[in-house]
Design a protein around this motif. Sequence first.
Motif, PDB file in Angstrom:
ATOM      1  N   VAL A   1       8.581 -11.927  10.718  1.00  0.00           N
ATOM      2  CA  VAL A   1       7.510 -11.376  11.626  1.00  0.00           C
ATOM      3  C   VAL A   1       7.850 -10.206  12.526  1.00  0.00           C
ATOM      4  N   GLY A   2       8.701  -9.914  13.225  1.00  0.00           N
ATOM      5  CA  GLY A   2       9.219  -8.847  13.834  1.00  0.00           C
ATOM      6  C   GLY A   2       9.341  -7.496  12.958  1.00  0.00           C
ATOM      7  N   SER A   3       9.798  -7.779  11.862  1.00  0.00           N
ATOM      8  CA  SER A   3      10.156  -6.430  10.730  1.00  0.00           C
ATOM      9  C   SER A   3       8.569  -6.321  10.285  1.00  0.00           C
ATOM     10  N   LEU A   4       7.702  -6.975  10.432  1.00  0.00           N
ATOM     11  CA  LEU A   4       6.393  -6.457   9.680  1.00  0.00           C
ATOM     12  C   LEU A   4       5.543  -5.817  10.793  1.00  0.00           C
ATOM     13  N   HIS A   5       5.877  -5.407  11.723  1.00  0.00           N
ATOM     14  CA  HIS A   5       5.160  -4.676  12.664  1.00  0.00           C
ATOM     15  C   HIS A   5       5.274  -3.116  12.152  1.00  0.00           C
ATOM     16  N   PRO A   6       4.045  -2.248  12.414  1.00  0.00           N
ATOM     17  CA  PRO A   6       4.171  -0.918  11.815  1.00  0.00           C
ATOM     18  C   PRO A   6       5.363  -0.233  12.236  1.00  0.00           C
ATOM     19  N   ARG A   7       5.738  -0.509  13.575  1.00  0.00           N
ATOM     20  CA  ARG A   7       6.666   0.231  14.111  1.00  0.00           C
ATOM     21  C   ARG A   7       8.129   0.118  13.656  1.00  0.00           C
ATOM     22  N   ALA A   8       8.136  -1.099  13.244  1.00  0.00           N
ATOM     23  CA  ALA A   8       9.683  -1.545  12.412  1.00  0.00           C
ATOM     24  C   ALA A   8       9.430  -1.072  11.089  1.00  0.00           C
ATOM     25  N   LEU A   9       8.171  -0.992  10.458  1.00  0.00           N
ATOM     26  CA  LEU A   9       8.343  -0.521   8.951  1.00  0.00           C
ATOM     27  C   LEU A   9       8.611   0.810   9.088  1.00  0.00           C
ATOM     28  N   LEU A  10       8.065   1.627   9.955  1.00  0.00           N
ATOM     29  CA  LEU A  10       8.351   3.083  10.071  1.00  0.00           C
ATOM     30  C   LEU A  10       9.904   3.403  10.414  1.00  0.00           C
ATOM     31  N   ARG A  11      10.601   2.416  11.251  1.00  0.00           N
ATOM     32  CA  ARG A  11      12.039   2.567  11.394  1.00  0.00           C
ATOM     33  C   ARG A  11      12.743   2.253  10.013  1.00  0.00           C
TER      34      ARG A  11
END
Length: 111
Positions: free
Chosen positions: A36-46
């Motif tokens: 769930v944490g990796s699906l946030h937009p910021r994590a996807l961009l990172r």
Amino acid sequence: MKHGMTPKERALRIELVRARAALERQTMARSTHELVGSLHPRALLRGMMPKGSGLSMTDWIFKVLTLARRYPLLTSSVSAVVTGAARRKNWWRIGIGLLLSWQLARHASRK
């Protein structure tokens, strides 16, 4: 289970199975939380940017423009989404196009 187990052995075996199940539940909960944490937009961009690259915003924009020039399907898919794709049935085509473009970009960046 074996027929020759004593009640003490059976109780021990049951406790081991319970402990293993509890560990598996904890692992599953932790993995779900990380997903769930990796699906946030910021994590996807990172995730799209290589770690430790130190790219500035202008470098990142240049990279996006280079990819857009190299993969015109990416540009057309993004423009179709932004302008509000004509019909709902075309969303799956756009999604497939974006997915293919993303995979091509990942493959090209590895080379």
